[in-house]
Design a protein around this motif. Structure first.
Motif, PDB file in Angstrom:
ATOM      1  N   ALA A  77       0.829  -1.194  -0.005  1.00 52.51           N
ATOM      2  CA  ALA A  77       0.060  -0.127   0.122  1.00 52.51           C
ATOM      3  C   ALA A  77       0.940   1.205   0.078  1.00 52.51           C
ATOM      4  O   ALA A  77       0.648   2.342  -0.675  1.00 52.51           O
ATOM      5  N   GLU A  78       1.892   1.339   0.697  1.00 53.01           N
ATOM      6  CA  GLU A  78       2.790   2.438   0.745  1.00 53.01           C
ATOM      7  C   GLU A  78       3.615   2.630  -0.487  1.00 53.01           C
ATOM      8  O   GLU A  78       3.528   3.903  -1.039  1.00 53.01           O
ATOM      9  N   ARG A  79       4.051   1.738  -1.195  1.00 53.77           N
ATOM     10  CA  ARG A  79       4.442   1.941  -2.265  1.00 53.77           C
ATOM     11  C   ARG A  79       3.804   2.338  -3.562  1.00 53.77           C
ATOM     12  O   ARG A  79       3.875   3.121  -4.300  1.00 53.77           O
ATOM     13  N   LEU A  80       2.121   1.788  -3.505  1.00 53.87           N
ATOM     14  CA  LEU A  80       1.381   2.247  -4.362  1.00 53.87           C
ATOM     15  C   LEU A  80       1.039   3.732  -4.026  1.00 53.87           C
ATOM     16  O   LEU A  80       1.116   4.556  -5.215  1.00 53.87           O
ATOM     17  N   LEU A  81       1.046   4.114  -3.096  1.00 53.23           N
ATOM     18  CA  LEU A  81       0.456   5.610  -2.650  1.00 53.23           C
ATOM     19  C   LEU A  81       1.601   6.412  -3.051  1.00 53.23           C
ATOM     20  O   LEU A  81       1.362   7.773  -3.331  1.00 53.23           O
ATOM     21  N   ASP A  82       2.890   6.003  -2.812  1.00 55.38           N
ATOM     22  CA  ASP A  82       4.094   6.783  -3.059  1.00 55.38           C
ATOM     23  C   ASP A  82       4.042   6.980  -4.494  1.00 55.38           C
ATOM     24  O   ASP A  82       4.346   8.040  -5.069  1.00 55.38           O
ATOM     25  N   HIS A  83       3.882   5.885  -5.532  1.00 56.99           N
ATOM     26  CA  HIS A  83       3.621   5.922  -6.750  1.00 56.99           C
ATOM     27  C   HIS A  83       2.630   6.958  -7.578  1.00 56.99           C
ATOM     28  O   HIS A  83       3.038   7.595  -8.383  1.00 56.99           O
ATOM     29  N   ALA A 101      -4.337  -0.325   7.184  1.00 55.17           N
ATOM     30  CA  ALA A 101      -4.723   1.043   7.523  1.00 55.17           C
ATOM     31  C   ALA A 101      -3.665   1.427   8.600  1.00 55.17           C
ATOM     32  O   ALA A 101      -3.183   2.496   8.936  1.00 55.17           O
ATOM     33  N   GLN A 102      -4.015   0.544   9.987  1.00 56.81           N
ATOM     34  CA  GLN A 102      -3.269   0.731  11.098  1.00 56.81           C
ATOM     35  C   GLN A 102      -1.693   0.864  10.971  1.00 56.81           C
ATOM     36  O   GLN A 102      -1.089   1.486  11.646  1.00 56.81           O
ATOM     37  N   ARG A 108       3.683   5.577   8.290  1.00 52.25           N
ATOM     38  CA  ARG A 108       3.857   6.759   7.280  1.00 52.25           C
ATOM     39  C   ARG A 108       2.634   8.024   7.610  1.00 52.25           C
ATOM     40  O   ARG A 108       1.704   8.002   6.903  1.00 52.25           O
ATOM     41  N   LEU A 109       2.885   8.607   8.608  1.00 54.50           N
ATOM     42  CA  LEU A 109       1.846   9.793   9.055  1.00 54.50           C
ATOM     43  C   LEU A 109       1.843  10.872   8.011  1.00 54.50           C
ATOM     44  O   LEU A 109       0.909  11.604   8.059  1.00 54.50           O
ATOM     45  N   ASP A 110       2.943  10.919   7.002  1.00 54.47           N
ATOM     46  CA  ASP A 110       2.679  11.996   5.953  1.00 54.47           C
ATOM     47  C   ASP A 110       1.837  11.687   5.010  1.00 54.47           C
ATOM     48  O   ASP A 110       1.414  12.302   4.286  1.00 54.47           O
ATOM     49  N   VAL A 111       1.737  10.398   4.791  1.00 56.88           N
ATOM     50  CA  VAL A 111       0.689   9.783   3.903  1.00 56.88           C
ATOM     51  C   VAL A 111      -0.941   9.720   4.490  1.00 56.88           C
ATOM     52  O   VAL A 111      -1.589  10.068   3.641  1.00 56.88           O
ATOM     53  N   ILE A 112      -1.230   9.638   5.607  1.00 57.53           N
ATOM     54  CA  ILE A 112      -2.419   9.303   6.222  1.00 57.53           C
ATOM     55  C   ILE A 112      -2.811  10.504   7.161  1.00 57.53           C
ATOM     56  O   ILE A 112      -1.692  10.740   8.192  1.00 57.53           O
TER      57      ILE A 112
END
Length: 262
Positions: A77-83, A101-102, A108-112
């Motif tokens: 999920a992290e890599r998808l959202l960074d992409h 999500a948790q 990565r609180l910068d993402v969520i």
């Protein structure tokens, strides 16, 4: 339809809405694909950017050999959202999606910036329960579990409708290997300590007739996070976005407005 190649796995994802819209990410449950969210989309605010994806071993994503770890699912999920250059999204996760999500919020609180924990928990079931389910799928495929899963997923009234067949088919047509892999990830996850460290706006949603993650279990997890909200949807089981999409959409929309996302 889009596919992101991450090396060990290729993720199918879909983006709807304007590129400059406030981003809401949806992560679905074990045994479903991104179509899980179709019923609720008409009830969401206009102008938001909606990202959905199939986790590894599910839907149109590739299916690496099992077992999977929760860390791998969070990293996917992290890599998808960074992409997709996502920052400060609202992340909506149901069941295993809520565990993702948790884990991602801690990492990565910068993402969520806010999250919705729907029909999920910091720990779901026991290793013995998951070992038994994995063994059943290894011996008889997902079909062996399907009727019992339907009872946990849906209220009695919904199970009496023709629509049940849609979701039973979705479950049984998932890859056995993907189901086993994600079951192993859930079995090995206990997020009580890490989730209790989170400080971000959080909404918990439970289905009154949920046989997988009953309301008290969802509430216990949500209460770990100070200032969180909790809502029970009546006449719904583990997938309230399917059984009561209008109410689910209204609850989610209100939360998006309260946190200033829309």
């Amino acid at each position: 339809m889009n596919m992101l190649d991450l090396g060990d796995v290729r993720l199918h994802y879909r983006v709807d809405g304007p590129d400059d819209g406030a981003t809401v990410v949806f992560a679905n449950s074990l045994g479903t694909d991104l179509r899980l969210w179709d019923p609720v989309l008409p009830y969401l605010p206009e102008g938001i950017r909606i990202i959905r994806y199939d986790k590894r071993g599910h839907g149109l994503s590739s299916c690496p050999p099992h077992p999977y770890s929760m860390g791998a699912l969070v990293t996917d999920a992290e890599r998808l959202l960074d992409h997709l250059d996502v920052r400060e999204c609202v992340f909506v996760g149901l069941s295993i999606g809520g565990m993702i999500a948790q884990g991602l919020a801690v990492k990565r609180l910068d993402v969520i910036r806010a999250m919705v924990l729907s029909n999920t928990a910091a720990k779901i079931g026991t290793p013995d329960i998951w070992s038994e389910r994995i063994r059943d799928v290894e011996e008889g495929g997902i079909e062996r579990l399907a009727d019992a899963v339907m009872e946990r997923w849906f209220s009695r009234s919904f199970r009496a409708t023709p629509a049940l067949e849609l979701w039973r088919n979705m479950l049984t047509r998932q890859e056995d290997v993907g189901y086993i892999g994600c079951s192993a990830a859930i079995s090995g996850t206990d997020f009580y300590t890490t989730t209790a460290s989170l400080r971000l706006p959080t909404l918990g949603i439970a289905g009154a007739e949920d046989g997988s993650t009953p309301p008290d279990l969802v509430r216990e997890t949500v209460d770990l996070i100070p200032g969180s909200q909790f809502h029970i949807i009546r006449k719904a089981g583990h997938l309230p976005c399917v059984e009561q999409p209008e109410e689910y959409g209204a609850i989610l929309t209100r939360f998006l407005r309260e946190v200033g996302h829309v």
